[in-house]
Motif scaffolding. Structure first.
Motif, PDB file in Angstrom:
ATOM      1  N   THR A  88       7.250  -0.273   5.879  1.00 44.25           N
ATOM      2  CA  THR A  88       6.795  -0.821   7.147  1.00 44.25           C
ATOM      3  C   THR A  88       5.835  -1.967   6.871  1.00 44.25           C
ATOM      4  O   THR A  88       5.366  -2.125   5.749  1.00 44.25           O
ATOM      5  CB  THR A  88       6.156   0.291   8.011  1.00 44.25           C
ATOM      6  N   GLY A  89       5.565  -2.765   7.878  1.00 42.11           N
ATOM      7  CA  GLY A  89       4.669  -3.904   7.687  1.00 42.11           C
ATOM      8  C   GLY A  89       3.350  -3.690   8.384  1.00 42.11           C
ATOM      9  O   GLY A  89       3.292  -3.060   9.443  1.00 42.11           O
ATOM     10  N   LEU A 148       0.849  -1.194   0.000  1.00 42.18           N
ATOM     11  CA  LEU A 148       0.000   0.000   0.000  1.00 42.18           C
ATOM     12  C   LEU A 148       0.880   1.237   0.000  1.00 42.18           C
ATOM     13  O   LEU A 148       1.825   1.338   0.782  1.00 42.18           O
ATOM     14  CB  LEU A 148      -0.907  -0.005   1.230  1.00 42.18           C
ATOM     15  N   LYS A 149       0.566   2.192  -0.897  1.00 38.82           N
ATOM     16  CA  LYS A 149       1.359   3.413  -1.021  1.00 38.82           C
ATOM     17  C   LYS A 149       0.618   4.582  -0.410  1.00 38.82           C
ATOM     18  O   LYS A 149      -0.566   4.763  -0.664  1.00 38.82           O
ATOM     19  CB  LYS A 149       1.588   3.741  -2.507  1.00 38.82           C
ATOM     20  N   ALA A 190       7.153   9.140   1.211  1.00 36.80           N
ATOM     21  CA  ALA A 190       6.295   8.069   0.697  1.00 36.80           C
ATOM     22  C   ALA A 190       6.343   6.911   1.687  1.00 36.80           C
ATOM     23  O   ALA A 190       7.428   6.457   2.067  1.00 36.80           O
ATOM     24  CB  ALA A 190       6.785   7.603  -0.674  1.00 36.80           C
ATOM     25  N   TRP A 191       5.156   6.468   2.108  1.00 40.90           N
ATOM     26  CA  TRP A 191       5.056   5.311   3.003  1.00 40.90           C
ATOM     27  C   TRP A 191       4.659   4.106   2.169  1.00 40.90           C
ATOM     28  O   TRP A 191       3.636   4.140   1.477  1.00 40.90           O
ATOM     29  CB  TRP A 191       4.000   5.537   4.073  1.00 40.90           C
ATOM     30  N   LEU A 192       5.445   3.040   2.222  1.00 42.23           N
ATOM     31  CA  LEU A 192       5.093   1.787   1.556  1.00 42.23           C
ATOM     32  C   LEU A 192       4.838   0.750   2.641  1.00 42.23           C
ATOM     33  O   LEU A 192       5.746   0.397   3.398  1.00 42.23           O
ATOM     34  CB  LEU A 192       6.229   1.325   0.632  1.00 42.23           C
ATOM     35  N   THR A 193       3.584   0.318   2.732  1.00 44.50           N
ATOM     36  CA  THR A 193       3.210  -0.624   3.788  1.00 44.50           C
ATOM     37  C   THR A 193       2.989  -2.007   3.194  1.00 44.50           C
ATOM     38  O   THR A 193       2.159  -2.179   2.292  1.00 44.50           O
ATOM     39  CB  THR A 193       1.938  -0.151   4.514  1.00 44.50           C
ATOM     40  N   PHE A 194       3.749  -2.982   3.684  1.00 46.40           N
ATOM     41  CA  PHE A 194       3.578  -4.367   3.230  1.00 46.40           C
ATOM     42  C   PHE A 194       2.253  -4.858   3.787  1.00 46.40           C
ATOM     43  O   PHE A 194       2.004  -4.766   4.987  1.00 46.40           O
ATOM     44  CB  PHE A 194       4.722  -5.255   3.743  1.00 46.40           C
ATOM     45  N   ASN A 195       1.397  -5.382   2.895  1.00 43.99           N
ATOM     46  CA  ASN A 195       0.020  -5.670   3.306  1.00 43.99           C
ATOM     47  C   ASN A 195      -0.376  -7.133   3.106  1.00 43.99           C
ATOM     48  O   ASN A 195      -1.302  -7.440   2.368  1.00 43.99           O
ATOM     49  CB  ASN A 195      -0.933  -4.740   2.534  1.00 43.99           C
ATOM     50  N   ARG A 196       0.359  -8.034   3.763  1.00 44.26           N
ATOM     51  CA  ARG A 196      -0.067  -9.442   3.818  1.00 44.26           C
ATOM     52  C   ARG A 196      -0.022  -9.867   5.292  1.00 44.26           C
ATOM     53  O   ARG A 196       0.709 -10.806   5.650  1.00 44.26           O
ATOM     54  CB  ARG A 196       0.865 -10.330   2.996  1.00 44.26           C
ATOM     55  N   PRO A 197      -0.770  -9.157   6.148  1.00 45.64           N
ATOM     56  CA  PRO A 197      -0.628  -9.416   7.589  1.00 45.64           C
ATOM     57  C   PRO A 197      -0.940 -10.864   7.967  1.00 45.64           C
ATOM     58  O   PRO A 197      -0.328 -11.404   8.886  1.00 45.64           O
ATOM     59  CB  PRO A 197      -1.628  -8.444   8.230  1.00 45.64           C
ATOM     60  N   ALA A 210      13.586   1.806   6.943  1.00 40.38           N
ATOM     61  CA  ALA A 210      12.721   0.669   7.298  1.00 40.38           C
ATOM     62  C   ALA A 210      12.265   0.880   8.735  1.00 40.38           C
ATOM     63  O   ALA A 210      13.091   1.082   9.620  1.00 40.38           O
ATOM     64  CB  ALA A 210      13.489  -0.644   7.167  1.00 40.38           C
ATOM     65  N   ALA A 211      10.955   0.870   8.952  1.00 41.37           N
ATOM     66  CA  ALA A 211      10.396   0.958  10.307  1.00 41.37           C
ATOM     67  C   ALA A 211       9.924  -0.442  10.680  1.00 41.37           C
ATOM     68  O   ALA A 211       8.965  -0.950  10.102  1.00 41.37           O
ATOM     69  CB  ALA A 211       9.235   1.951  10.338  1.00 41.37           C
TER      70      ALA A 211
END
Length: 196
Positions: free
Chosen positions: A61-62, A11-12, A21-28, A108-109
C-alpha cells in the motif's frame, strides 16, 4: 545482523500472528514514485518476507494520497545514461517477477494515483483492492514513452485488448470503479473501507 540497513522508502509491518506482512511505500512527498533506492528496498523486503513461512499474505500500500505515481524519472535519469538494460535488474521488471513467484498471496491496496510503473506493480499482484476514488493510468504515453514494463503488464493481466490499448495509447486515466469493470482490479471499495 548489525549490517541490516534501515529501510526508509518501504516500511515493513510483519504480523506473524495474523500471517500478514504489510509493505507501505513511504515517499508520500513524491506520491511514492519509484526511485532506485525505493526499488532496491522493495526487492529486499519482498525477498525477506518470501522466506518467512509464518507469512501467508503480503499487502502493499502507499502512504499519503497515492499508491505510486510510477518511476521517479528525475532519480533514474543518471542510471539510464549509464546502462541499456536498466529494466532488467533492480527495477519494476524484477519486482513484478518477484511478486509473481513468491509463495505468499499478494494483495495491492490502492488509493489515489496508480500510474505507469505503479500499474506494472499492481499487475504483478494476485489481488488488487482499490478505493473507488483511485486513479489508474499511463501518463508516460502522453510524453511519448511506450511504457516498457507497464504496457506488457496490461496485456499479461488479461484485461480486454481494447481496454488495454485504450489505457496504453490514450494516456486516459480510469477510476477505481472503471478499473474494476474491465478487470484491472479485483474489488473496489469505498476509500474509507480500504484498509479493513
Amino acid at each position: 545482523g548489525p549490517n541490516r540497513v534501515e529501510m526508509t522508502t518501504v516500511l515493513k509491518k510483519i504480523d506473524e500472528e495474523a500471517g500478514v506482512a504489510w509493505l507501505t511505500f513511504n515517499r508520500p512527498e513524491k506520491k511514492n514514485a519509484m526511485s532506485q533506492k525505493f526499488m532496491a528496498e522493495l526487492i529486499a523486503a519482498l525477498k525477506e518476507v518470501a522466506d518467512n513461512d509464518k507469512i501467508k499474505c503480503i499487502v502493499t500500500t502507499g502512504s499519503g494520497d497515492s499508491y505510486s505515481s510510477g518511476l521517479d524519472l528525475y532519480d533514474l535519469r543518471d542510471s539510464w545514461k549509464r546502462k541499456r538494460s536498466w529494466d532488467q535488474r533492480g527495477s519494476t521488471y524484477e519486482i513484478v517477477r518477484l511478486l509473481r513467484n513468491i509463495p505468499q498471496v499478494t494483495v495491492a491496496a490502492v488509493r489515489g494515483w496508480c500510474l505507469g510503473g505503479g500499474l506494472a506493480l499492481i499487475n504483478g499482484h494476485e489481488l488488487v483492492i482499490s478505493a473507488d476514488t483511485a486513479m489508474f493510468g499511463m501518463p508516460e504515453v502522453i510524453r511519448g514513452s511506450y511504457g516498457a514494463t507497464a504496457t506488457p503488464s496490461l496485456f499479461h493481466g488479461a484485461i480486454p485488448f481494447k481496454k488495454a490499448f485504450y489505457i496504453s495509447l490514450t494516456g486516459r486515466n480510469l477510476t477505481g470503479v472503471e478499473a474494476e469493470r474491465i478487470g484491472l482490479v479485483s474489488q473496489v471499495v469505498a476509500e474509507k473501507e480500504l484498509d479493513s
